[in-house]
Design a protein around this motif. Structure first.
Motif, PDB file in Angstrom:
ATOM      1  N   LEU A  13      -5.461  19.870   2.016  1.00  0.00           N
ATOM      2  CA  LEU A  13      -5.370  20.542   0.715  1.00  0.00           C
ATOM      3  C   LEU A  13      -5.707  19.587  -0.424  1.00  0.00           C
ATOM      4  O   LEU A  13      -6.419  19.955  -1.368  1.00  0.00           O
ATOM      5  N   VAL A  14      -5.208  18.358  -0.339  1.00  0.00           N
ATOM      6  CA  VAL A  14      -5.526  17.371  -1.373  1.00  0.00           C
ATOM      7  C   VAL A  14      -7.020  17.078  -1.388  1.00  0.00           C
ATOM      8  O   VAL A  14      -7.649  17.001  -2.453  1.00  0.00           O
ATOM      9  N   GLU A  15      -7.609  16.932  -0.222  1.00  0.00           N
ATOM     10  CA  GLU A  15      -9.047  16.657  -0.138  1.00  0.00           C
ATOM     11  C   GLU A  15      -9.861  17.808  -0.739  1.00  0.00           C
ATOM     12  O   GLU A  15     -10.808  17.585  -1.503  1.00  0.00           O
ATOM     13  N   LEU A  16      -9.478  19.033  -0.406  1.00  0.00           N
ATOM     14  CA  LEU A  16     -10.183  20.194  -0.954  1.00  0.00           C
ATOM     15  C   LEU A  16     -10.037  20.271  -2.467  1.00  0.00           C
ATOM     16  O   LEU A  16     -10.981  20.635  -3.179  1.00  0.00           O
ATOM     17  N   LEU A  17      -8.852  19.928  -2.983  1.00  0.00           N
ATOM     18  CA  LEU A  17      -8.637  19.941  -4.426  1.00  0.00           C
ATOM     19  C   LEU A  17      -9.535  18.922  -5.123  1.00  0.00           C
ATOM     20  O   LEU A  17     -10.153  19.225  -6.155  1.00  0.00           O
ATOM     21  N   LEU A  18      -9.616  17.721  -4.576  1.00  0.00           N
ATOM     22  CA  LEU A  18     -10.465  16.686  -5.173  1.00  0.00           C
ATOM     23  C   LEU A  18     -11.931  17.118  -5.178  1.00  0.00           C
ATOM     24  O   LEU A  18     -12.651  16.922  -6.166  1.00  0.00           O
ATOM     25  N   LEU A  19     -12.370  17.711  -4.071  1.00  0.00           N
ATOM     26  CA  LEU A  19     -13.755  18.182  -4.001  1.00  0.00           C
ATOM     27  C   LEU A  19     -13.993  19.330  -4.983  1.00  0.00           C
ATOM     28  O   LEU A  19     -15.040  19.384  -5.641  1.00  0.00           O
ATOM     29  N   ARG A  20     -13.016  20.219  -5.086  1.00  0.00           N
ATOM     30  CA  ARG A  20     -13.151  21.354  -6.010  1.00  0.00           C
ATOM     31  C   ARG A  20     -13.283  20.868  -7.454  1.00  0.00           C
ATOM     32  O   ARG A  20     -14.108  21.376  -8.227  1.00  0.00           O
ATOM     33  N   LEU A  21     -12.480  19.877  -7.821  1.00  0.00           N
ATOM     34  CA  LEU A  21     -12.564  19.326  -9.169  1.00  0.00           C
ATOM     35  C   LEU A  21     -13.931  18.696  -9.422  1.00  0.00           C
ATOM     36  O   LEU A  21     -14.504  18.812 -10.509  1.00  0.00           O
ATOM     37  N   GLY A  22     -14.455  18.020  -8.414  1.00  0.00           N
ATOM     38  CA  GLY A  22     -15.778  17.422  -8.559  1.00  0.00           C
ATOM     39  C   GLY A  22     -16.866  18.469  -8.756  1.00  0.00           C
ATOM     40  O   GLY A  22     -17.713  18.336  -9.649  1.00  0.00           O
ATOM     41  N   PHE A  23     -16.826  19.516  -7.946  1.00  0.00           N
ATOM     42  CA  PHE A  23     -17.846  20.567  -8.079  1.00  0.00           C
ATOM     43  C   PHE A  23     -17.684  21.334  -9.394  1.00  0.00           C
ATOM     44  O   PHE A  23     -18.675  21.768  -9.986  1.00  0.00           O
ATOM     45  N   TRP A  24     -16.428  21.494  -9.859  1.00  0.00           N
ATOM     46  CA  TRP A  24     -16.215  22.160 -11.140  1.00  0.00           C
ATOM     47  C   TRP A  24     -16.830  21.352 -12.275  1.00  0.00           C
ATOM     48  O   TRP A  24     -17.476  21.920 -13.164  1.00  0.00           O
ATOM     49  N   GLN A  25     -16.651  20.036 -12.244  1.00  0.00           N
ATOM     50  CA  GLN A  25     -17.255  19.197 -13.274  1.00  0.00           C
ATOM     51  C   GLN A  25     -18.779  19.273 -13.226  1.00  0.00           C
ATOM     52  O   GLN A  25     -19.447  19.327 -14.275  1.00  0.00           O
ATOM     53  N   LEU A  26     -19.346  19.294 -12.030  1.00  0.00           N
ATOM     54  CA  LEU A  26     -20.803  19.438 -11.908  1.00  0.00           C
ATOM     55  C   LEU A  26     -21.275  20.763 -12.505  1.00  0.00           C
ATOM     56  O   LEU A  26     -22.287  20.818 -13.217  1.00  0.00           O
ATOM     57  N   ALA A  27     -20.534  21.835 -12.200  1.00  0.00           N
ATOM     58  CA  ALA A  27     -20.917  23.154 -12.711  1.00  0.00           C
ATOM     59  C   ALA A  27     -20.828  23.201 -14.237  1.00  0.00           C
ATOM     60  O   ALA A  27     -21.709  23.762 -14.901  1.00  0.00           O
ATOM     61  N   ARG A  28     -19.785  22.607 -14.820  1.00  0.00           N
ATOM     62  CA  ARG A  28     -19.652  22.582 -16.274  1.00  0.00           C
ATOM     63  C   ARG A  28     -20.778  21.774 -16.915  1.00  0.00           C
ATOM     64  O   ARG A  28     -21.322  22.155 -17.956  1.00  0.00           O
ATOM     65  N   GLY A  29     -21.115  20.661 -16.273  1.00  0.00           N
ATOM     66  CA  GLY A  29     -22.216  19.860 -16.796  1.00  0.00           C
ATOM     67  C   GLY A  29     -23.529  20.619 -16.775  1.00  0.00           C
ATOM     68  O   GLY A  29     -24.307  20.576 -17.743  1.00  0.00           O
ATOM     69  N   GLU A  30     -23.781  21.337 -15.691  1.00  0.00           N
ATOM     70  CA  GLU A  30     -25.009  22.121 -15.589  1.00  0.00           C
ATOM     71  C   GLU A  30     -25.018  23.264 -16.593  1.00  0.00           C
ATOM     72  O   GLU A  30     -26.047  23.554 -17.221  1.00  0.00           O
ATOM     73  N   GLU A  31     -23.861  23.905 -16.774  1.00  0.00           N
ATOM     74  CA  GLU A  31     -23.753  24.999 -17.739  1.00  0.00           C
ATOM     75  C   GLU A  31     -24.066  24.502 -19.153  1.00  0.00           C
ATOM     76  O   GLU A  31     -24.803  25.148 -19.909  1.00  0.00           O
ATOM     77  N   LYS A  32     -23.516  23.347 -19.500  1.00  0.00           N
ATOM     78  CA  LYS A  32     -23.746  22.809 -20.841  1.00  0.00           C
ATOM     79  C   LYS A  32     -25.184  22.330 -21.008  1.00  0.00           C
ATOM     80  O   LYS A  32     -25.772  22.465 -22.087  1.00  0.00           O
ATOM     81  N   GLN A  33     -25.772  21.779 -19.943  1.00  0.00           N
ATOM     82  CA  GLN A  33     -27.165  21.352 -20.021  1.00  0.00           C
ATOM     83  C   GLN A  33     -28.085  22.549 -20.258  1.00  0.00           C
ATOM     84  O   GLN A  33     -29.010  22.480 -21.077  1.00  0.00           O
TER      85      GLN A  33
END
Length: 235
Positions: A13-33
């Motif tokens: 669960l911790v591993e999935l949470l860390l990965l989810r946070l990483g992908f969320w940041q990538l998605a936000r960066g792409e959205e803003k770009q």
């Protein structure tokens, strides 16, 4: 055995949470770009659409022009808005398009002194022909507490732009987008057409994504190391 299963599930669960946070940041960066690219294209063309028709569009960025009637309602001051190294407020005023749609007009930025004495700008009155960029309101961030507080002079000091709350306060439904007046027009205060002035830029989101992915990798290596040591100890 049961404890090992529980710990294993917790690690997953911790591993999935860390990965989810990483992908969320990538998605936000792409959205803003993508938003920056869209705005750049709109500002390069500046093909003005009629304001009434443009306000009917709930999303996106549109260069628009039209006749605007300012309403006799309190000014709205959005707090904690940075410009360069200074902190101030963004000034908004409610107005109506020719077809009766109500919306907020971004009149620009004013500094706030260190003693937190708020500026007291005069509201605009009457009807003006305006041109500018229709854009989504500033991101509200994490919505904690009330959206605004009423100042002694009747001005609303905003913690965030909450369209539903402001529609109730002004007794009129507000459009989903705000008109930021062209800086070339000589009304209002200091302003520009930057759409991400008080938020993280895309590159920051990518950097945070790398940090979360790095933590996920380090955590995975740690868990694998612990499992291997336990296996050798039991063997």
């Amino acid at each position: 055995m049961k404890l090992r299963i529980i710990l294993g599930l917790a690690a997953i669960l911790v591993e999935l949470l860390l990965l989810r946070l990483g992908f969320w940041q990538l998605a936000r960066g792409e959205e803003k770009q993508q938003a920056l690219q869209t705005v750049a294209a709109v500002l390069q063309e500046k093909h003005a659409q009629p304001l009434g028709a443009a306000l009917a569009q709930a999303q996106g960025y549109t260069w628009s022009q039209g006749r605007v009637t300012f309403r006799e309602v309190p000014l709205l001051l959005l707090d904690n808005q940075r410009r360069g190294g200074e902190v101030g407020v963004s000034v908004f005023q409610a107005a109506d398009a020719d077809d009766g749609q109500s919306f907020l007009v971004d009149l620009g930025w004013l500094p706030v002194r260190g003693d937190r004495q708020l500026p007291k700008p005069a509201p605009l009155a009457g009807t003006l022909d305006l041109e500018g960029l229709l854009l989504p309101p500033p991101s509200p961030g994490i919505a904690l507490g009330p959206a605004y507080s009423v100042q002694p002079d009747g001005t609303l000091l905003l913690m965030r732009v909450d369209r539903e709350a402001l529609s109730k306060a002004l007794n009129r439904p507000l459009s989903a987008r705000i008109l930021r007046v062209d800086p070339a027009q000589r009304i209002g205060f200091v302003r520009d057409l930057s759409v991400q002035a008080n938020t993280l830029p895309p590159e920051k989101h990518r950097a945070y994504a790398l940090q979360w992915f790095g933590l996920a990798a380090a955590f995975a290596v740690l868990c694998i190391g612990v499992m291997m040591r336990k296996t050798h100890a039991n063997g």
